[in-house]
Design a protein around this motif. Structure first.
Motif, PDB file in Angstrom:
ATOM      1  N   GLU A   1       1.043  -0.988   0.069  1.00  0.00           N
ATOM      2  CA  GLU A   1       0.052  -0.340   0.457  1.00  0.00           C
ATOM      3  C   GLU A   1       0.346   1.268  -0.025  1.00  0.00           C
ATOM      4  O   GLU A   1       0.862   2.916  -0.362  1.00  0.00           O
ATOM      5  N   ASP A   2       2.061   0.836   0.613  1.00  0.00           N
ATOM      6  CA  ASP A   2       3.097   2.011   0.771  1.00  0.00           C
ATOM      7  C   ASP A   2       3.598   2.688  -1.169  1.00  0.00           C
ATOM      8  O   ASP A   2       3.881   3.693  -1.266  1.00  0.00           O
ATOM      9  N   ALA A   3       3.564   1.580  -1.363  1.00  0.00           N
ATOM     10  CA  ALA A   3       4.444   1.630  -2.328  1.00  0.00           C
ATOM     11  C   ALA A   3       3.720   1.979  -3.750  1.00  0.00           C
ATOM     12  O   ALA A   3       3.255   3.220  -4.212  1.00  0.00           O
ATOM     13  N   GLU A   4       2.090   1.674  -3.963  1.00  0.00           N
ATOM     14  CA  GLU A   4       0.651   2.358  -4.364  1.00  0.00           C
ATOM     15  C   GLU A   4       0.647   4.020  -3.910  1.00  0.00           C
ATOM     16  O   GLU A   4       0.318   4.721  -5.366  1.00  0.00           O
ATOM     17  N   ARG A   5       0.962   4.018  -3.237  1.00  0.00           N
ATOM     18  CA  ARG A   5       0.366   5.841  -2.420  1.00  0.00           C
ATOM     19  C   ARG A   5       1.811   6.751  -3.531  1.00  0.00           C
ATOM     20  O   ARG A   5       1.410   7.354  -3.444  1.00  0.00           O
ATOM     21  N   PHE A   6       3.182   5.872  -3.566  1.00  0.00           N
ATOM     22  CA  PHE A   6       4.159   6.575  -4.180  1.00  0.00           C
ATOM     23  C   PHE A   6       3.742   6.918  -5.292  1.00  0.00           C
ATOM     24  O   PHE A   6       4.145   7.307  -6.052  1.00  0.00           O
ATOM     25  N   ILE A   7       3.124   5.761  -5.741  1.00  0.00           N
ATOM     26  CA  ILE A   7       3.277   5.375  -7.079  1.00  0.00           C
ATOM     27  C   ILE A   7       2.280   7.304  -7.658  1.00  0.00           C
ATOM     28  O   ILE A   7       2.508   7.787  -8.404  1.00  0.00           O
ATOM     29  N   PHE A   8       1.549   6.527  -6.790  1.00  0.00           N
ATOM     30  CA  PHE A   8       0.338   8.197  -7.147  1.00  0.00           C
ATOM     31  C   PHE A   8       0.895   9.391  -6.710  1.00  0.00           C
ATOM     32  O   PHE A   8       0.382   9.930  -8.235  1.00  0.00           O
ATOM     33  N   GLN A   9       1.181   8.888  -6.096  1.00  0.00           N
ATOM     34  CA  GLN A   9       1.881  10.658  -5.741  1.00  0.00           C
ATOM     35  C   GLN A   9       3.248  11.217  -6.406  1.00  0.00           C
ATOM     36  O   GLN A   9       3.514  12.154  -6.880  1.00  0.00           O
ATOM     37  N   SER A  10       3.820   9.827  -7.110  1.00  0.00           N
ATOM     38  CA  SER A  10       4.410  10.293  -8.255  1.00  0.00           C
ATOM     39  C   SER A  10       3.872  10.705  -9.620  1.00  0.00           C
ATOM     40  O   SER A  10       3.991  11.720  -9.989  1.00  0.00           O
ATOM     41  N   ARG A  11       3.270  10.476  -9.695  1.00  0.00           N
ATOM     42  CA  ARG A  11       2.204  10.418 -11.139  1.00  0.00           C
ATOM     43  C   ARG A  11       1.755  11.994 -11.269  1.00  0.00           C
ATOM     44  O   ARG A  11       1.360  12.857 -12.110  1.00  0.00           O
ATOM     45  N   ARG A  12       0.824  12.042  -9.405  1.00  0.00           N
ATOM     46  CA  ARG A  12       0.703  13.718  -9.472  1.00  0.00           C
ATOM     47  C   ARG A  12       1.537  15.016  -9.534  1.00  0.00           C
ATOM     48  O   ARG A  12       1.227  15.671 -10.229  1.00  0.00           O
ATOM     49  N   SER A  13       2.759  14.365  -9.329  1.00  0.00           N
ATOM     50  CA  SER A  13       3.069  15.571  -9.140  1.00  0.00           C
ATOM     51  C   SER A  13       4.087  15.592 -10.729  1.00  0.00           C
ATOM     52  O   SER A  13       4.423  17.081 -10.606  1.00  0.00           O
ATOM     53  N   ASN A  14       4.528  14.399 -10.891  1.00  0.00           N
ATOM     54  CA  ASN A  14       4.724  14.591 -12.939  1.00  0.00           C
ATOM     55  C   ASN A  14       4.073  15.550 -13.837  1.00  0.00           C
ATOM     56  O   ASN A  14       3.875  16.553 -14.063  1.00  0.00           O
ATOM     57  N   ALA A  15       1.679  15.354 -13.437  1.00  0.00           N
ATOM     58  CA  ALA A  15       1.610  15.474 -14.044  1.00  0.00           C
ATOM     59  C   ALA A  15       1.671  17.432 -13.929  1.00  0.00           C
ATOM     60  O   ALA A  15       0.562  17.891 -14.219  1.00  0.00           O
ATOM     61  N   ASP A  16       1.252  17.503 -12.738  1.00  0.00           N
ATOM     62  CA  ASP A  16       1.956  19.309 -11.806  1.00  0.00           C
ATOM     63  C   ASP A  16       3.016  19.836 -12.126  1.00  0.00           C
ATOM     64  O   ASP A  16       2.764  21.244 -12.271  1.00  0.00           O
ATOM     65  N   GLY A  17       3.869  18.925 -12.759  1.00  0.00           N
ATOM     66  CA  GLY A  17       4.838  20.271 -12.777  1.00  0.00           C
ATOM     67  C   GLY A  17       5.652  20.064 -12.019  1.00  0.00           C
ATOM     68  O   GLY A  17       7.011  21.156 -12.132  1.00  0.00           O
ATOM     69  N   GLN A  18       5.631  19.598 -11.039  1.00  0.00           N
ATOM     70  CA  GLN A  18       5.735  19.944  -9.083  1.00  0.00           C
ATOM     71  C   GLN A  18       7.672  19.508  -9.469  1.00  0.00           C
ATOM     72  O   GLN A  18       8.339  19.036  -8.231  1.00  0.00           O
ATOM     73  N   GLY A  19       7.364  18.487  -9.634  1.00  0.00           N
ATOM     74  CA  GLY A  19       8.837  16.969 -10.011  1.00  0.00           C
ATOM     75  C   GLY A  19       8.353  16.143 -10.732  1.00  0.00           C
ATOM     76  O   GLY A  19       7.695  16.145 -12.159  1.00  0.00           O
ATOM     77  N   LEU A  20       9.613  15.352 -11.378  1.00  0.00           N
ATOM     78  CA  LEU A  20       9.777  14.474 -12.874  1.00  0.00           C
ATOM     79  C   LEU A  20      10.389  12.882 -11.296  1.00  0.00           C
ATOM     80  O   LEU A  20      11.333  12.795 -12.061  1.00  0.00           O
ATOM     81  N   VAL A  21       9.939  12.160 -11.774  1.00  0.00           N
ATOM     82  CA  VAL A  21       9.658  10.651 -10.820  1.00  0.00           C
ATOM     83  C   VAL A  21       9.339   9.244 -12.168  1.00  0.00           C
ATOM     84  O   VAL A  21       8.947   9.743 -13.213  1.00  0.00           O
ATOM     85  N   LEU A  22      10.360   9.261 -12.531  1.00  0.00           N
ATOM     86  CA  LEU A  22      10.626   7.770 -13.410  1.00  0.00           C
ATOM     87  C   LEU A  22      11.194   6.643 -12.722  1.00  0.00           C
ATOM     88  O   LEU A  22      11.748   6.645 -12.245  1.00  0.00           O
ATOM     89  N   ALA A  23      10.164   5.627 -13.511  1.00  0.00           N
ATOM     90  CA  ALA A  23      10.670   4.400 -13.841  1.00  0.00           C
ATOM     91  C   ALA A  23      12.521   4.807 -14.811  1.00  0.00           C
ATOM     92  O   ALA A  23      11.816   4.569 -15.720  1.00  0.00           O
ATOM     93  N   ILE A  24      12.838   3.694 -13.590  1.00  0.00           N
ATOM     94  CA  ILE A  24      14.499   2.684 -14.623  1.00  0.00           C
ATOM     95  C   ILE A  24      14.037   1.203 -15.279  1.00  0.00           C
ATOM     96  O   ILE A  24      14.062   0.613 -14.482  1.00  0.00           O
TER      97      ILE A  24
END
Length: 214
Positions: free
Chosen positions: A54-77
């Motif tokens: 559930e923490d990993a899922e939360r990380f993914i949702f937060q990362s995608r939200r941050s990517n979408a609003d331009g506040q950050g960029l998190v990418l899977a390697i």
């Protein structure tokens, strides 16, 4: 922090050996298995050990939200040719304490020693300076993590000194080495070809026709 180009989940970066893309829910098990290892988690600020799904899922949702609003960029390697096989994560976002753009990354232990972390970090750094307006990037590494320090040095970061860094998942503050990289230094390193840095930005594919499976 990041422009419209990066704010769609079709955005990806391609290097010689890697494909960097937005994280997906399908990555949960790989993240839990790889990032949840003690050797990985204890070197990070935010990854708990063990790492609940559930923490990993939360990380993914937060990362995608941050990517979408331009506040950050998190990418899977992922390895080139295997875009569904996550082996690590690289990202730039506001630092916990300073709020300044800060680089972070982790790579699963089966993939250590092959230069993947450096290759992924360089690609994202290049995108950060090529498409963003900020002129400096920060990073930190625990003092007992020489591998992470080597990655930062290979990317051109300059040592700024040691101090304490907040690591919420570790329950407090721990000694860390702090680093800084500015736009001028990055451009100079690219021009000189210093330590194998790419001379051109990593190729970008943000085609609007592609849809990814989440």
């Amino acid at each position: 922090m990041f422009p419209d180009l990066t704010r769609d989940d079709v955005f990806r970066l391609e290097t010689r050996r890697l494909w960097l893309r937005w994280p997906r829910l399908a990555d949960v098990q790989a993240i839990v298995r790889l990032a949840g290892e003690k050797a990985i988690a204890e070197m990070t600020a935010r990854i708990p050990h063990p790492y609940p799904p559930e923490d990993a899922e939360r990380f993914i949702f937060q990362s995608r939200r941050s990517n979408a609003d331009g506040q950050g960029l998190v990418l899977a390697i992922t390895p080139k040719g295997k875009p569904n096989s996550l082996i690590g994560v690289v990202g730039i976002g506001p630092g916990l304490e300073t709020g300044k753009p800060t680089l972070g990354y982790w790579l699963g232990t089966p993939h250590w020693g092959q230069g993947y972390a450096t290759e992924a970090a360089r690609a994202l750094i290049d995108a950060f300076f090529a498409y963003g307006e900020e002129d400096e990037l920060m990073a930190s590494a625990r003092v007992l993590n020489p591998g992470s320090r080597r990655v930062l040095e290979k990317c051109g970061f300059a040592y700024q000194g040691s101090g304490l860094a907040e690591l919420p998942a570790r329950g407090g503050y721990y000694p860390a080495d702090h680093f800084r990289l500015d736009r001028r230094a990055w451009e100079s390193l690219k021009t000189w070809g210093h330590t194998g840095l790419v001379r051109e930005p990593a190729s970008v594919d943000a085609g609007q026709e592609l849809s990814l499976v989440h």
